[in-house]
Motif scaffolding. Sequence first.
Motif, PDB file in Angstrom:
ATOM      1  N   UNK A   1      46.774  39.269  30.148  1.00  0.00           N
ATOM      2  CA  UNK A   1      45.984  38.004  30.134  1.00  0.00           C
ATOM      3  C   UNK A   1      44.483  38.075  29.549  1.00  0.00           C
ATOM      4  N   UNK A   2      44.178  37.010  29.052  1.00  0.00           N
ATOM      5  CA  UNK A   2      42.711  36.822  28.814  1.00  0.00           C
ATOM      6  C   UNK A   2      42.091  36.640  30.127  1.00  0.00           C
ATOM      7  N   UNK A   3      40.612  36.879  30.254  1.00  0.00           N
ATOM      8  CA  UNK A   3      39.966  36.698  31.571  1.00  0.00           C
ATOM      9  C   UNK A   3      40.136  35.526  32.116  1.00  0.00           C
ATOM     10  N   UNK A   4      39.793  34.204  31.168  1.00  0.00           N
ATOM     11  CA  UNK A   4      39.752  32.991  31.480  1.00  0.00           C
ATOM     12  C   UNK A   4      41.170  32.500  32.227  1.00  0.00           C
ATOM     13  N   UNK A   5      42.339  32.899  31.548  1.00  0.00           N
ATOM     14  CA  UNK A   5      43.689  32.887  32.139  1.00  0.00           C
ATOM     15  C   UNK A   5      44.051  33.496  33.572  1.00  0.00           C
ATOM     16  N   UNK A   6      43.419  34.643  33.504  1.00  0.00           N
ATOM     17  CA  UNK A   6      43.523  35.560  34.756  1.00  0.00           C
ATOM     18  C   UNK A   6      42.943  35.065  35.951  1.00  0.00           C
ATOM     19  N   UNK A   7      41.725  34.246  35.495  1.00  0.00           N
ATOM     20  CA  UNK A   7      40.834  33.674  36.751  1.00  0.00           C
ATOM     21  C   UNK A   7      41.581  32.478  37.250  1.00  0.00           C
ATOM     22  N   UNK A   8      42.489  31.640  36.474  1.00  0.00           N
ATOM     23  CA  UNK A   8      43.253  30.493  36.963  1.00  0.00           C
ATOM     24  C   UNK A   8      44.507  31.132  37.986  1.00  0.00           C
ATOM     25  N   UNK A   9      45.146  32.185  37.486  1.00  0.00           N
ATOM     26  CA  UNK A   9      46.175  32.823  38.168  1.00  0.00           C
ATOM     27  C   UNK A   9      45.562  33.351  39.458  1.00  0.00           C
ATOM     28  N   UNK A  10      44.540  34.048  39.789  1.00  0.00           N
ATOM     29  CA  UNK A  10      43.812  34.596  40.813  1.00  0.00           C
ATOM     30  C   UNK A  10      43.556  33.358  41.613  1.00  0.00           C
ATOM     31  N   UNK A  11      43.009  32.200  41.150  1.00  0.00           N
ATOM     32  CA  UNK A  11      42.829  31.208  42.269  1.00  0.00           C
ATOM     33  C   UNK A  11      44.075  30.485  42.941  1.00  0.00           C
ATOM     34  N   UNK A  12      45.048  30.464  41.875  1.00  0.00           N
ATOM     35  CA  UNK A  12      46.361  29.971  42.660  1.00  0.00           C
ATOM     36  C   UNK A  12      46.663  31.008  43.638  1.00  0.00           C
ATOM     37  N   UNK A  13      46.964  32.357  43.278  1.00  0.00           N
ATOM     38  CA  UNK A  13      47.340  33.109  44.311  1.00  0.00           C
ATOM     39  C   UNK A  13      46.467  33.112  45.491  1.00  0.00           C
ATOM     40  N   UNK A  14      45.209  32.870  45.362  1.00  0.00           N
ATOM     41  CA  UNK A  14      44.337  32.761  46.635  1.00  0.00           C
ATOM     42  C   UNK A  14      44.489  31.357  47.405  1.00  0.00           C
ATOM     43  N   UNK A  15      45.046  30.241  46.617  1.00  0.00           N
ATOM     44  CA  UNK A  15      45.384  29.229  47.531  1.00  0.00           C
ATOM     45  C   UNK A  15      46.716  29.455  48.114  1.00  0.00           C
ATOM     46  N   UNK A  16      47.524  30.203  47.726  1.00  0.00           N
ATOM     47  CA  UNK A  16      48.592  30.612  48.178  1.00  0.00           C
ATOM     48  C   UNK A  16      48.465  31.471  49.162  1.00  0.00           C
ATOM     49  N   UNK A  17      47.368  32.175  49.318  1.00  0.00           N
ATOM     50  CA  UNK A  17      47.246  33.141  50.471  1.00  0.00           C
ATOM     51  C   UNK A  17      48.109  34.349  50.110  1.00  0.00           C
TER      52      UNK A  17
ATOM     53  N   UNK B   1      32.696  42.699  33.924  1.00  0.00           N
ATOM     54  CA  UNK B   1      31.292  43.346  33.886  1.00  0.00           C
ATOM     55  C   UNK B   1      31.407  44.726  33.196  1.00  0.00           C
ATOM     56  N   UNK B   2      32.408  45.231  32.939  1.00  0.00           N
ATOM     57  CA  UNK B   2      32.468  46.576  32.269  1.00  0.00           C
ATOM     58  C   UNK B   2      31.579  46.559  31.222  1.00  0.00           C
TER      59      UNK B   2
ATOM     60  N   UNK C   1      31.766  34.471  32.405  1.00  0.00           N
ATOM     61  CA  UNK C   1      32.380  35.575  33.111  1.00  0.00           C
ATOM     62  C   UNK C   1      31.455  36.257  34.176  1.00  0.00           C
ATOM     63  N   UNK C   2      30.286  36.304  34.219  1.00  0.00           N
ATOM     64  CA  UNK C   2      29.683  36.497  35.472  1.00  0.00           C
ATOM     65  C   UNK C   2      29.708  35.612  36.613  1.00  0.00           C
ATOM     66  N   UNK C   3      30.207  34.088  36.422  1.00  0.00           N
ATOM     67  CA  UNK C   3      30.303  33.355  37.263  1.00  0.00           C
ATOM     68  C   UNK C   3      31.700  33.668  37.773  1.00  0.00           C
TER      69      UNK C   3
ATOM     70  N   UNK D   1      33.150  36.606  38.010  1.00  0.00           N
ATOM     71  CA  UNK D   1      33.115  37.768  38.695  1.00  0.00           C
ATOM     72  C   UNK D   1      32.452  37.487  40.119  1.00  0.00           C
ATOM     73  N   UNK D   2      31.403  36.469  40.162  1.00  0.00           N
ATOM     74  CA  UNK D   2      30.806  36.214  41.655  1.00  0.00           C
ATOM     75  C   UNK D   2      31.886  35.616  42.282  1.00  0.00           C
ATOM     76  N   UNK D   3      32.671  34.489  41.701  1.00  0.00           N
ATOM     77  CA  UNK D   3      33.672  33.974  42.716  1.00  0.00           C
ATOM     78  C   UNK D   3      34.614  35.066  43.205  1.00  0.00           C
ATOM     79  N   UNK D   4      35.133  35.919  42.425  1.00  0.00           N
ATOM     80  CA  UNK D   4      36.177  36.836  42.661  1.00  0.00           C
ATOM     81  C   UNK D   4      35.531  38.033  44.008  1.00  0.00           C
ATOM     82  N   UNK D   5      34.034  38.231  43.790  1.00  0.00           N
ATOM     83  CA  UNK D   5      33.509  38.899  44.896  1.00  0.00           C
ATOM     84  C   UNK D   5      33.500  38.247  46.039  1.00  0.00           C
TER      85      UNK D   5
END
Length: 595
Positions: A533-549, A565-566, A576-578, A580-584
């Motif tokens: 996935x592209x980073x922007x799409x992966x960000x959506x997936x991450x937030x969905x998994x987080x919501x579902x715990x 950040x690599x 992308x920095x934003x 990364x900050x949300x993920x951290x």
Amino acid sequence: MPDDQYVALLVSSEGDKAVGPIIEFMRRTGLTSGCYAYKFRVKSKEDLIHKKNRKTQEKPHYKLADITDVVGVRLVTLFKGEMLSTYSKLIDILASNPADTQLLHTTPEEIIVYRGTSAFDDLANEIQSITEAKFEAPNFVSKTSAEGYSSIHIICRHIKNINELNGSGYQYHLPIEIQIRTVFEDAWGEIDHKYGYVIREGKDAGSPINNSPHILSHLKVLKDFTDACMDYAECIRKEALPELLDLTTGTTKTISVASDEDILQRFLSMGIAEEFVQRYIEARSLRDEAADESGAIHDGRITAASKYLQAADLFSSLCNELTRGDFAISLDSGGKLAYYYCSMNEALCLMSTNLPEYMNAAIDKYSFIEAHYKNYPLAKMRLGQALCKAGRLEESIEKLRQAGSDFRELGAKSQEEGVWSDNLPRADYEHMAFTQPKILGFTLWKKSQRPGFVSVQEKADLYFEAYETTLKCLDAKEVDARRYFDVQNNLLYYCVGFAYCAPKDDVRLNEIRSKIPDLLDGMVTKGGGTDQMRIEDLDTVFKAYAFLEDPKAKEIARDLIQRCLRKDANLVTTLRISIAEVAQEYLDSGTIIAI
């Protein structure tokens, strides 16, 4: 009397302010439309002082106000034959004094034609004839350059009068030197300027500065080569031109969008000249090239913006040709339709640069089109899109909603009657069926992100409306896999956003929560797994998994941080920095701080 330091600083500063509007004026009037490229520069304070000091050695009474190239503009053509048409356009502009002009309506201060060694006929006589047809007794000079340099230099003035430099009965307008030359001459000139610049005075006059004395000989050989290239290019152009005017050879197939074939045939059926249609095809091809490059990184995006502007110039020139600069002149039905498509394409090219200085120009163009083509829904949609990009969200939402209502009403009527009109061809209808709800959904979401402007409840309402609006994209026919995936991403993002911010007693919450697992599974499956996935799409997936715990959320959060950040990342942006900050923050506290 102000001192030289003050005058030089003032003149250079005024030049910096004026050069942007000058270039935009040249683009808007079609002056740059036939050019391969155009460049500009403004002399700095130090450059002005240096030139004045050098000139006073030859002319003791020389003043800063005597410098005639404070602002420099270079118009570069591919072919020598195109220099004449570009020059003719400039002279017409100076003679006609168009609205909102940036150039003083007066005879050019000086016109110099530098004759080179090209095998083709000297242009000086034709240039003189073009000038004398518009101005009496112009200051025209033809020169032979020892180096074989060929170019046209025109000195004119900016419209603004700089009051601080006015003397008794004297008005000072910034001088502008406009140069017209071919791409071959321009390339040679740049190399000659870099390595062949010579000492001007003293016993070493004529010797290259800081270079071998043999450099001048090498530059002379290079000049012969570039002249030969210029002449050969002109031969190719003259040989190819008749074929370019023949539409029966299948050249229309260079346009990849199927709907364009229908538009081109419609032009021809309505009496639009084949030569005009061919130039429309060429402009569309350039626009398509820019679109192909716009997804590239760094230089690719810069190149795309440049190509978009060149395409905009071509479409602008076609518009000016149809109306002769005055839309009030009555157009027949064919001309009106051709003007619509040319001006819509010009505005789309300006908007696609994503540069603020051209976004407002796109909005002005779309507003003009909407005012004169009231029953053309695509114009409303594009205006709404441009307003969104400019941050004018309320206006954008209004226009996008109007466009949606209009195209659905007209589309239903056309489907019932079995006839598609010029103001909503089938291709436009099918395009808007997908694009209008997607853009409107995005604009509603964008409005939800304005801190302090919307309450938590309003934010939830905007997420919900964005979701319901974007669902309509799935009704469109023949949606390709990439666009379908983008819609799935948006739908999932809006659902998760609503679920995070909606009050717990919101009756819509259970419905939206139930959508998240299926949308998430669809994205992961159709995206080929999270690794692809592209980073922007992966960000959506991450937030969905987080919501579902789901435990996968932490794994994806770590992957997101590394990819954002690599060091070898193609493009590290503030977005992308934003991300990364949300993920951290999620890894640190188990909560999502922003959506």
